[in-house]
Structures are given as structure tokens and as C-alpha cells.
Design a protein around this motif. Structure first.
Motif, mmCIF file in Angstrom:
data_model
loop_
_atom_site.group_PDB
_atom_site.id
_atom_site.type_symbol
_atom_site.label_atom_id
_atom_site.label_comp_id
_atom_site.label_asym_id
_atom_site.label_seq_id
_atom_site.Cartn_x
_atom_site.Cartn_y
_atom_site.Cartn_z
ATOM 1 N N CYS A 1 -18.918 12.754 -5.708
ATOM 2 C CA CYS A 1 -19.218 13.757 -4.685
ATOM 3 C C CYS A 1 -20.732 13.934 -4.529
ATOM 4 C CB CYS A 1 -18.577 15.078 -5.074
ATOM 5 S SG CYS A 1 -18.997 16.417 -3.954
ATOM 6 N N VAL A 2 -21.182 13.893 -3.245
ATOM 7 C CA VAL A 2 -22.615 14.057 -2.972
ATOM 8 C C VAL A 2 -22.983 15.523 -2.684
ATOM 9 C CG1 VAL A 2 -22.958 11.698 -2.101
ATOM 10 C CG2 VAL A 2 -22.314 13.531 -0.499
ATOM 11 N N GLY A 3 -21.964 16.427 -2.820
ATOM 12 C CA GLY A 3 -22.196 17.836 -2.506
ATOM 13 C C GLY A 3 -23.110 18.518 -3.514
ATOM 14 N N GLU A 4 -23.474 19.738 -3.136
ATOM 15 C CA GLU A 4 -24.293 20.565 -4.021
ATOM 16 C C GLU A 4 -23.658 21.929 -4.061
ATOM 17 O OE1 GLU A 4 -28.483 21.154 -3.297
ATOM 18 O OE2 GLU A 4 -28.773 18.974 -3.176
ATOM 19 N N ARG A 5 -23.552 22.485 -5.250
ATOM 20 C CA ARG A 5 -23.056 23.862 -5.341
ATOM 21 C C ARG A 5 -23.961 24.647 -6.271
ATOM 22 N NH1 ARG A 5 -17.133 23.693 -6.877
ATOM 23 N NH2 ARG A 5 -17.733 21.672 -7.699
ATOM 24 N N GLU A 6 -24.321 25.821 -5.843
ATOM 25 C CA GLU A 6 -25.253 26.677 -6.599
ATOM 26 C C GLU A 6 -26.518 25.902 -6.969
ATOM 27 O OE1 GLU A 6 -22.643 27.908 -9.677
ATOM 28 O OE2 GLU A 6 -21.311 28.845 -8.219
ATOM 29 N N ALA B 1 -5.265 16.617 -0.719
ATOM 30 C CA ALA B 1 -6.380 17.546 -0.456
ATOM 31 C C ALA B 1 -7.493 16.827 0.296
ATOM 32 C CB ALA B 1 -6.906 18.111 -1.768
ATOM 33 N N PRO B 2 -7.868 17.353 1.494
ATOM 34 C CA PRO B 2 -8.862 16.629 2.294
ATOM 35 C C PRO B 2 -10.245 16.620 1.637
ATOM 36 C CG PRO B 2 -8.339 18.735 3.307
ATOM 37 C CD PRO B 2 -7.412 18.585 2.135
ATOM 38 N N LEU B 3 -10.860 15.473 1.718
ATOM 39 C CA LEU B 3 -12.235 15.306 1.267
ATOM 40 C C LEU B 3 -13.133 15.468 2.494
ATOM 41 C CD1 LEU B 3 -11.566 12.037 -0.735
ATOM 42 C CD2 LEU B 3 -11.666 14.351 -1.670
ATOM 43 N N GLY B 4 -14.422 15.381 2.301
ATOM 44 C CA GLY B 4 -15.342 15.469 3.429
ATOM 45 C C GLY B 4 -16.244 14.252 3.491
ATOM 46 N N LEU B 5 -16.758 14.011 4.701
ATOM 47 C CA LEU B 5 -17.787 12.979 4.866
ATOM 48 C C LEU B 5 -19.065 13.699 5.295
ATOM 49 C CD1 LEU B 5 -18.767 10.016 5.144
ATOM 50 C CD2 LEU B 5 -17.974 10.111 7.500
ATOM 51 N N ASP B 6 -20.129 13.503 4.552
ATOM 52 C CA ASP B 6 -21.396 14.174 4.843
ATOM 53 C C ASP B 6 -22.501 13.120 4.978
ATOM 54 O OD1 ASP B 6 -23.681 15.672 4.966
ATOM 55 O OD2 ASP B 6 -23.148 17.013 3.316
ATOM 56 N N PRO B 7 -22.716 12.637 6.205
ATOM 57 C CA PRO B 7 -23.711 11.566 6.378
ATOM 58 C C PRO B 7 -25.118 12.008 6.008
ATOM 59 C CG PRO B 7 -22.863 12.296 8.511
ATOM 60 C CD PRO B 7 -22.057 13.005 7.469
ATOM 61 N N GLU B 8 -25.376 13.315 6.175
ATOM 62 C CA GLU B 8 -26.703 13.838 5.853
ATOM 63 C C GLU B 8 -27.004 13.649 4.368
ATOM 64 O OE1 GLU B 8 -28.824 17.934 7.378
ATOM 65 O OE2 GLU B 8 -26.656 17.750 7.398
ATOM 66 N N GLY C 1 -25.308 11.465 2.594
ATOM 67 C CA GLY C 1 -25.107 10.036 2.306
ATOM 68 C C GLY C 1 -23.833 9.682 1.581
ATOM 69 N N GLY C 2 -22.724 10.393 1.848
ATOM 70 C CA GLY C 2 -21.472 9.978 1.202
ATOM 71 C C GLY C 2 -20.357 10.984 1.390
ATOM 72 N N ALA C 3 -19.408 10.988 0.438
ATOM 73 C CA ALA C 3 -18.206 11.808 0.550
ATOM 74 C C ALA C 3 -18.312 13.044 -0.344
ATOM 75 C CB ALA C 3 -16.988 10.982 0.177
ATOM 76 N N LEU C 4 -17.507 14.063 0.058
ATOM 77 C CA LEU C 4 -17.489 15.337 -0.661
ATOM 78 C C LEU C 4 -16.128 15.546 -1.311
ATOM 79 C CD1 LEU C 4 -19.009 17.627 2.165
ATOM 80 C CD2 LEU C 4 -20.238 16.725 0.160
ATOM 81 N N CYS C 5 -16.107 16.143 -2.498
ATOM 82 C CA CYS C 5 -14.847 16.513 -3.149
ATOM 83 C C CYS C 5 -14.216 17.671 -2.355
ATOM 84 C CB CYS C 5 -15.099 16.887 -4.613
ATOM 85 S SG CYS C 5 -15.926 18.484 -4.822
#
Ligand SMILES: [Zn+2]
Length: 283
Positions: free
Chosen positions: A163-168, A182-189, A191-195
Motif C-alpha cells: 500500500c502506497v497510502g499514508e495514515r497519521e 474489499a475494494p482497494l484503491g488506485l492512487d496515481p499521485e 504511484g500505486g495501489a491502496l489497501c
């Protein structure tokens, strides 16, 4: 013409346009990078070079350096014309898409041997498929795999594993599932997929779109498997369509506009039963 001004290179013709009365301007993918050159008199019926300077052809060229303008094609001999790609609307459109992505992502004088090898190999495989009449999904998987490799070489490799996401304020980095609902996400900004958790938290961000675990699995396979192995892989049409949408979104973000031939490719597939849809202008 002094010999210091001449140099030899292999080149793939990714774009051509007419210039003046009888000349052609060619955009080349070479092992030394992308070049724009001019073939003088190439549109004259008597030109010996003309038959060697077709779109998608891999050509051995002798070029004359010009200090003030485009380098000039002095001699040209086709090593592989990839003729099967110009005679067929569907394969030809896939080839245009492959060539156009190179053209769009690589600026003049940039690129190198790895990008040349990638483009050369992709056109070879597509040519073989055209000769054997291999239809989608193999064609689509080839294009998805080509996109992944191209993006890696130009510095935009999508991250499909973690996961390329950020939390806190911290990178998430969770291993992404390719099974489950459970749907994942695509975040091109990023550069990849999100959990699933990061996707929910980021759903209001403009460029984040949903991505199913199955589509992630397909894109991951396209990133890793050699072209030859992908030919054997099966994928249902809705899954192929989702993977295509995801990549279009990712590429559009990084190019900041839709890839022109990509739009045409989708029209060709939609109108596949309609005879002779018009090809876009060759340029
Ligand atoms: Zn996450």
C-alpha cells in the motif's frame, strides 16, 4: 560531406510526417535515445530509401549530423519491416498505441538501450501475434505488460505489492491482497495501489479510484511475467476492461492528458463489427 558528420544507428520509426514537397520527418527510437530526423526526397517515387522507412520498421541507418537542424537520413536498410502491423487495423492500432506511449513518455535526446529493447521486443511479439492471428486477451495483456515496463524505465513504476497510502503522517506499506471483495484503491499521485483502509480514508481525493483485488492481481502479473508467459494467461473481459481503465487513469495522470491512440483503440474495439472505420491521420 566529411565522414565525421556521418554516424550509424539502429532505429525504430515511431512517428512520421510529411514535410515540404517530398521530405519526411521521422521520430526515431534508437539505443542512444529519441531522435527527430529528416529523410529528404523520401516521398519521391524514385526514392531508394522510401520502402525502408515505414512506420514501426526497425532500420539500420546512416545519418548525417546537422548543427542547425534535424540530422539527415543518408542511407536506410530495414532489418524488420513489421509489415503485418501496417496491413491490419486492429494490430496496427495496438502498434500505434505502443509507439505513441514511447513518444509521449520519452523526450527528445532522452531514453536509451533499455527503452529501445523494450519497444523492439513489444513490436516483435505483436508482429508474431498478427501473423498467427492471436486475438485479445493476449493482445491486451501484452499492452498492459508493455505499459508496466515502460513506466518502470521512465521512473513511474506503479507499486502493486504494498500500500502506497499514508495514515497519521506515516507510510502504510501493508501487503496488498489480490483475493477477497474489499475494494482497494488506485492512487496515481502516490504511484500505486491502496489497501482497503487507506482507500476509504482517501476516497475524497480527486485522483483516487477503486480497484478490485482481481484487477490488481492481473496488473501485478503483467508487471512480472515475461511477454511469452502472458500469452497463455486467461482473463475475463470485465477484468481486462477494469485493468485497462486503471492503467488509462494512471497514465493520464502522469501524462496529464489522454493518450490519443488509446482513445482510438477503444473505438476500434467497440466498432469491431463495423467495416473500415477511418484510421487516424498518420503523422
Ligand atoms: Zn494502506
Amino acid at each position: 560531406m566529411s565522414s565525421e558528420r556521418l554516424y550509424t544507428t539502429e532505429a525504430i520509426i515511431v512517428r512520421r510526417r510529411d514535410q515540404g514537397e517530398a521530405d519526411r520527418v521521422l521520430t526515431l527510437c534508437t539505443p542512444q535515445g529519441k531522435r527527430v530526423v529528416i529523410a529528404r526526397g523520401a516521398r519521391k517515387p524514385t526514392s531508394r530509401k522510401a520502402g525502408h522507412l515505414e512506420l514501426f520498421a526497425r532500420v539500420q541507418m546512416v545519418l548525417a549530423r546537422s548543427p542547425t537542424s534535424w540530422d539527415v537520413v543518408s542511407q536506410a536498410e530495414a532489418l524488420d519491416l513489421h509489415a503485418a502491423l501496417r496491413g491490419d487495423l486492429v494490430y496496427g492500432t495496438y502498434a500505434r498505441y505502443i509507439a505513441e506511449l514511447y513518444d509521449r513518455f520519452v523526450t527528445e535526446e532522452e531514453g536509451g538501450p533499455a527503452l529501445f529493447d523494450l519497444l523492439s521486443r513489444a513490436l516483435d511479439v505483436l508482429s508474431q501475434m498478427a501473423a498467427e492471428g492471436i486475438p485479445s486477451p493476449a493482445l491486451d495483456l501484452l499492452v498492459r505488460a508493455y505499459e508496466q515496463r515502460l513506466l518502470t524505465l521512465v521512473g513511474f513504476r506503479p507499486e502493486w505489492d504494498r500500500c502506497v497510502g499514508e495514515r497519521e503522517g506515516r507510510p502504510c506499506g501493508r501487503v496488498l491482497p489480490v483475493r477477497g471483495k474489499a475494494p482497494l484503491g488506485l492512487d496515481p499521485e502516490r504511484g500505486g495501489a491502496l489497501c482497503p483502509q487507506c482507500f476509504q480514508a482517501a476516497a475524497d481525493r480527486r485522483w483516487v479510484i477503486p480497484l478490485s483485488p482481481a484487477a490488481l492481481g492481473l496488473l501485478r502479473a503483467c508487471q512480472r511475467l515475461p511477454f511469452a508467459r502472458l500469452r497463455q494467461r486467461r482473463a475475463a473481459p470485465p477484468l481486462l476492461a477494469e485493468a485497462e481503465r486503471a492503467m488509462r487513469h494512471y497514465l493520464t495522470y502522469h501524462l496529464e492528458q489522454d493518450v490519443r491512440t488509446g482513445v482510438f483503440l477503444r473505438q476500434v474495439r467497440r466498432n469491431i463489427a463495423t467495416p473500415h472505420p477511418a484510421m487516424p491521420e498518420e503523422n
